[in-house]
Design an enzyme around this catalytic site. Structure first.
Site, PDB file in Angstrom:
ATOM      1  N   GLY A  70       0.804  -1.215   0.000  1.00  0.00           N
ATOM      2  CA  GLY A  70       0.000   0.000   0.000  1.00  0.00           C
ATOM      3  C   GLY A  70       0.836   1.264   0.000  1.00  0.00           C
TER       4      GLY A  70
ATOM      5  CG  ASN B   8      10.461   5.215   2.597  1.00  0.00           C
ATOM      6  OD1 ASN B   8      10.862   4.110   2.896  1.00  0.00           O
ATOM      7  ND2 ASN B   8       9.659   5.443   1.561  1.00  0.00           N
TER       8      ASN B   8
ATOM      9  CD  GLU C  44       2.343   3.790   5.163  1.00  0.00           C
ATOM     10  OE1 GLU C  44       3.407   3.607   5.787  1.00  0.00           O
ATOM     11  OE2 GLU C  44       1.562   2.860   4.870  1.00  0.00           O
TER      12      GLU C  44
ATOM     13  CG  HIS D 270       4.451   3.394  10.242  1.00  0.00           C
ATOM     14  ND1 HIS D 270       4.566   2.458  11.239  1.00  0.00           N
ATOM     15  CD2 HIS D 270       3.891   2.746   9.176  1.00  0.00           C
ATOM     16  CE1 HIS D 270       4.087   1.292  10.795  1.00  0.00           C
ATOM     17  NE2 HIS D 270       3.669   1.439   9.562  1.00  0.00           N
TER      18      HIS D 270
ATOM     19  CD  GLU E  80       3.671  -2.053   9.685  1.00  0.00           C
ATOM     20  OE1 GLU E  80       2.594  -1.425   9.657  1.00  0.00           O
ATOM     21  OE2 GLU E  80       4.688  -1.655   9.077  1.00  0.00           O
TER      22      GLU E  80
HETATM   23  N1  TRP Z   1       5.699  -0.644   6.344  1.00  0.00           N
HETATM   24  C1  TRP Z   1       4.726  -0.597   5.280  1.00  0.00           C
HETATM   25  C2  TRP Z   1       3.417  -0.253   5.945  1.00  0.00           C
HETATM   26  O1  TRP Z   1       2.795  -1.030   6.556  1.00  0.00           O
HETATM   27  C3  TRP Z   1       4.589  -1.892   4.558  1.00  0.00           C
HETATM   28  C4  TRP Z   1       5.367  -2.034   3.300  1.00  0.00           C
HETATM   29  C5  TRP Z   1       5.374  -1.201   2.266  1.00  0.00           C
HETATM   30  C6  TRP Z   1       6.139  -3.131   2.899  1.00  0.00           C
HETATM   31  N2  TRP Z   1       6.126  -1.712   1.261  1.00  0.00           N
HETATM   32  C7  TRP Z   1       6.608  -2.890   1.620  1.00  0.00           C
HETATM   33  C8  TRP Z   1       6.497  -4.316   3.503  1.00  0.00           C
HETATM   34  C9  TRP Z   1       7.388  -3.793   0.931  1.00  0.00           C
HETATM   35  C10 TRP Z   1       7.283  -5.228   2.833  1.00  0.00           C
HETATM   36  C11 TRP Z   1       7.732  -4.968   1.551  1.00  0.00           C
HETATM   37  O2  TRP Z   1       3.012   0.842   5.973  1.00  0.00           O
HETATM   38 ZN    ZN Z   2       2.624   0.029   8.479  1.00  0.00          ZN
END
Ligand code: TRP
Ligand code: ZN
Length: 880
Positions: free
Chosen positions: A266, A270, A303, A306, A325
């Protein structure tokens, strides 16, 4: 089974801290699609809390050009290079490494690491993608400060972005330019990101609670600036909400969202540079549905949240993934609920969460990939970004709030940040903060993290009219050998008049006059006695779905009808309706399986209950819609020992057909009463009306005559928004009448809108009239490609996961199709292939003839050269 490298299982118990820590990282990129040069200068020092003097760097699919240690060029004998690691033995206490590598972004179809999408550069580093960019100790407990220099052709890549703040930019020779970014916060490598692209942005200055001004940007391809408003608004709402609800502020001067069309998941959090699947950014009324708008709000929030739960406090290792998560899903759920702001609105979001759990998480937890919220082992971490880690993890976090209250939960959060800001920690640390901040013993609660599976809670009741006691006897059972969970069970008691009775619990303190109490089930069996109960009440158990369990209780139809008509808790009110429907669906399915589809009957009692809710205009339309949707074919299948997908489909269609026929007048009345004329707005009240109206339409088209077909056609022709347009088209397609012209018109209108073309494929893939031959034919369409995950999912996944009666066609042809495309996708993108592989998870639950064909298909895949991702899923599916 063969794999690229032999798959090894990694165990949580084997965790050891890294021998070296990294303080600073300076990265230089010379970006070109076929060959990008990465210069990486890192300062390392021995970890005082670990033993050893070997530096272990990860690296995959990159070519080492040069390596210097404290200025000295290293020769081949000075380090060990394997397919996945670079090791320098007996290194000094303080080390500067200068590493030059080359990679080929344009050939990277896995979309992990540095890749090219539609001519632009993007990165995706979670979980282990940074090692595909440079050699690095690519593990989340290594946190460092990053400076990034990007160099690229200015005309082709006018926009150069990375984490943190832009500190310098300018022109170079040969038509190139550069930008230098500095992230002031320490971060793990999985939060690194860069974008080099031809993009445009919507931007604005935003004032934080402390008065600081921050720059917010949403970056998209040229031509999409008419679809960024909602993402921007959602971002601003998210920032405000985190300030107000949790006292958490944005810690950067600049926060960017970038949309990319090729993306595995989704979105990605970062630091300061969130990268999103276009699906969760781009929306306007013409192209996006109410559900899309809600998804954007939730994912933008997720996001953004996070930044504190994941980035400022991160995970010690990937077994702790749910630490960030589960908590962040819980936060985005609460955000979405608060944005609606009403009690029923909140309940509607809660019902949606319960539906997701039952549709996806309970089956996962009952199948071959079942794992605890904090897994004990994995082969490929990408396979553990699951509904268990995310959605069940969010339920576990929600239970803290249920047990401690909102204020207690907030205290726990505050202590968590006080203790762990800037650290990489474990799920146990979160639990400890919740316990310590509230003076509570949450030792037993740990089992929610370590024990897999969905616990079953059984409730029995007895009433003593003389003593005026009402007892609820709760017992629980998990998987064999498991210890009892600490389960919050919220209950209320309804009187004959449908009103809540004031509760007096024999043991335990609670407010006088309370009508809902949270019982804490910690033993295998416990008796809870309510006193001064003047009449035999109807118990409403597990209100608000207070724990992720299966509740067993022998409700009579009368009790369920009483709850369905009166329960003050909307979630249990909905639940009563689901139970009434499920009982009938299971009986009808058994009847179809034994005697065929003739002579099926639906009782008047049930139809009347549906009629009452449908027409009760005192109820929120969004709630009425949920109350009227029958349990999905997947959820019905989960209730059966031996699944017969065609019988389920026939039974459910019969019920829909009957409701559509018998309640035609009421459905039409509500169809007309819930129009939303005027300018489109995605707000919950309007979306709720559209949802109810379109559900009415779909019931009317379950048994269509000319007038109903005309109604749908009119809606299709006159719709002013995608919600109504696509709902009309779906109803028409699912009615089984010829829709060639409608489908063509829709396609022609939106051929240039990738996300709408995805819908076009998806609605055909999930239509019960679409068989595997029709799917194969759709694959020949010029707009179809396996390389774009959204497109592949729209057609293939919607067929394998959302069209059970066709996927499980008796001849097994769809299983062969599945095997073929798991193999084909694996060569392109292992993460996407492994998700498709999971469509076979529940194969052992089908009739022997189907099982045999599914097993054949699994074995066909197993015989091939596979990625670790797919190998793990297939091995587990075939294991006993
Ligand atoms: N950390 C991301 C989220 O949950 C998840 C995620 C995005 C992800 N791209 C990814 C996990 C690629 C594994 C591989 O918001
Ligand atoms: Zn997440």
């Amino acid at each position: 089974m063969r794999t690229d490298s032999s798959p090894t299982t990694i165990y949580r118990k084997d965790y050891t801290p890294p021998a070296y820590l990294v303080d600073t990282v300076e990265l230089g990129f010379d970006l070109a699609p076929a060959s990008t040069v990465v210069a990486n200068r890192i300062t390392l020092r021995r970890n005082p809390d670990a033993a050893g003097s070997d530096i272990v760097l990860h690296g995959e699919e990159i070519e080492l050009v040069q390596l210097r240690l404290n200025g000295q060029l290293l020769g081949e004998g000075d380090y060990e290079l394997s397919a996945a690691t670079l090791t320098i033995r007996n290194a000094p206490a303080e080390v500067v490494l200068e590493i030059e590598t080359v990679c080929a972004p344009v050939e990277n179809t896995s979309l992990s690491g540095l890749y090219v999408s539609n001519g632009n550069f993007f990165t995706q580093c979670e979980a282990e993608g940074f090692r595909r960019i440079t050699f690095f100790p690519d593990r989340p407990d290594v946190m460092a400060k990053y400076t990034v220099m990007l160099r690229a052709n200015k005309e082709q890549y006018p926009v150069l972005l990375s984490n943190g703040n832009l500190i310098e930019q300018g022109d170079l020779d040969d038509g190139r330019h550069y930008a230098k970014w500095e992230d002031p916060f320490k971060k793990p490598s999985y939060l690194f990101a860069l974008v080099a692209a031809k993009l445009v942005c919507q931007e604005e200055q935003f004032k934080l609670a402390d008065g600081r001004d921050v720059l917010l940007q949403v970056w998209v391809e040229d031509g999409n600036l008419d679809k960024t408003d909602y993402a921007m608004q959602s971002l601003k709402n998210s920032i405000r909400w985190d300030e107000e609800r949790f006292g958490l502020e944005l810690d950067l001067d600049r926060f960017m969202i970038v949309a990319v069309g090729d993306f595995n998941m989704g979105a990605m959090e970062n630091k300061g540079l969130n990268i999103f699947n276009t699906k969760f950014v781009l929306a306007n009324p013409r192209t996006a549905t109410d559900i899309d708008f809600a998804g954007i709000e939730a994912v933008v929030g997720h996001e953004y949240f996070h930044n504190w739960t994941g980035n400022r406090v991160t995970c010690r290792d990937w077994f702790q993934l749910s630490l960030k998560e589960g908590l962040t899903v819980f936060r985005d759920q609460e955000f979405s609920a608060d944005m609606i702001g009403t009690d029923t609105g909140r309940a509607v979001t809660r019902i949606d969460q319960v539906r997701t759990l039952r549709q996806a998480q309970f089956p996962e937890d009952a199948g071959p990939m079942s794992h605890p919220v904090r897994p004990d082992s994995f082969v490929e971490i990408n396979n553990f970004y699951t509904v268990t880690v995310y959605e069940k993890g969010a339920e576990v976090v929600r239970m803290y709030q249920t047990l401690l209250g909102r204020d207690g939960f907030r205290k726990g959060m505050d202590l968590y940040f006080d203790r762990h800001d800037g650290q990489a920690v474990a799920c146990d640390d979160f639990r400890a903060a919740m316990a310590d901040a509230n003076g509570r013993d949450l030792t037993q609660f740990e089992r929610w993290y370590s024990q897999a599976g969905t616990p079953v809670v059984t409730a029995r009741t007895r009433y003593d009219a003389v003593k005026r006691n009402f007892d609820i006897i709760l017992s629980q059972r998990g998987k064999p050998g498991q210890l009892p969970f600490h389960i919050p069970v919220a209950v209320g008691l309804l009187g004959a008049d449908g009103k809540d009775l004031p509760l007096t619990l024999e043991h335990g303190k609670h407010a006088k006059g309370a009508t809902t109490l949270v019982l804490e089930l910690t033993e295998q069996e416990q008796i809870f006695r309510f006193r001064e109960v003047d009449e035999r009440p109807t118990p409403s158990i597990l209100r608000d779905f207070s724990a992720p369990v299966i509740l067993e209780h022998d409700y009579t139809d009368d009790e369920l009808l009483h709850l369905f008509n009166h329960d003050s808790d909307p979630v249990n009110r909905w639940e009563a309706g689901q139970r009434l429907a499920m009982e009938r669906l299971l009986k009808l399915t058994a009847q179809v399986a034994a005697h065929g589809a003739a002579n099926l009957k639906l009782d008047q009692t049930f139809i009347n209950a549906m009629r009452t809710v449908l027409s009760d205009e005192s109820l929120d339309p969004a709630f009425r819609e949920l109350a009227l949707i029958l349990p999905s074919e997947t959820i019905i299948a989960e209730q059966m020992d031996v699944v017969d997908p065609q019988a389920i489909h026939t039974a459910r269609q019969f019920m829909r057909h009957t409701i559509g026929t018998v309640l035609k007048a009421e459905l039409l009345a509500q169809y007309h009463a819930n129009q939303t004329p005027g300018e489109y707005s995605p707000d919950a009240a309007s979306a709720g009306k559209r949802a109810l109206k379109n559900l009415c339409l779909s019931y009317l088209l379950a048994a269509p005559e000319a007038a109903e077909l005309q109604l749908a056609q009119q809606q299709f022709d006159n719709a002013t928004n995608m919600t109504d347009r696509s709902a009309a088209l779906v109803s028409l397609i699912h009615s089984g009448t010829d829709n060639g012209p409608h489908l063509q018109a829709f396609y022609d209108d939106f051929a240039n809108e990738a996300l709408v073309v995805d819908k076009w494929f998806a609605m055909q893939a999930s239509a019960p009239t679409t068989n595997v031959a029709a799917v194969r034919k759709l694959m020949q369409h010029p707009a179809f490609t396996l390389k774009n995950p959204n497109r592949a999912r729209s057609l293939i996944f919607n067929f394998t996961n959302a069209n059970p009666s066709q996927f499980h066609a008796a001849d097994g042809s769809a299983y062969e199709f599945w095997a073929e495309f798991v193999i084909k996708l694996d060569a392109i993108n292992p993460q996407v292939a492994a998700r498709l592989a999971r469509a076979m998870d529940r194969w052992r639950r089908y009739a022997p003839a189907l099982q045999a064909k599914m097993k054949q298909a699994l074995e066909k895949v197993a015989a091939r050269q596979l990625s670790n991702d797919v190998a793990e899923v297939i091995t587990k599916a075939l294991a006993n």
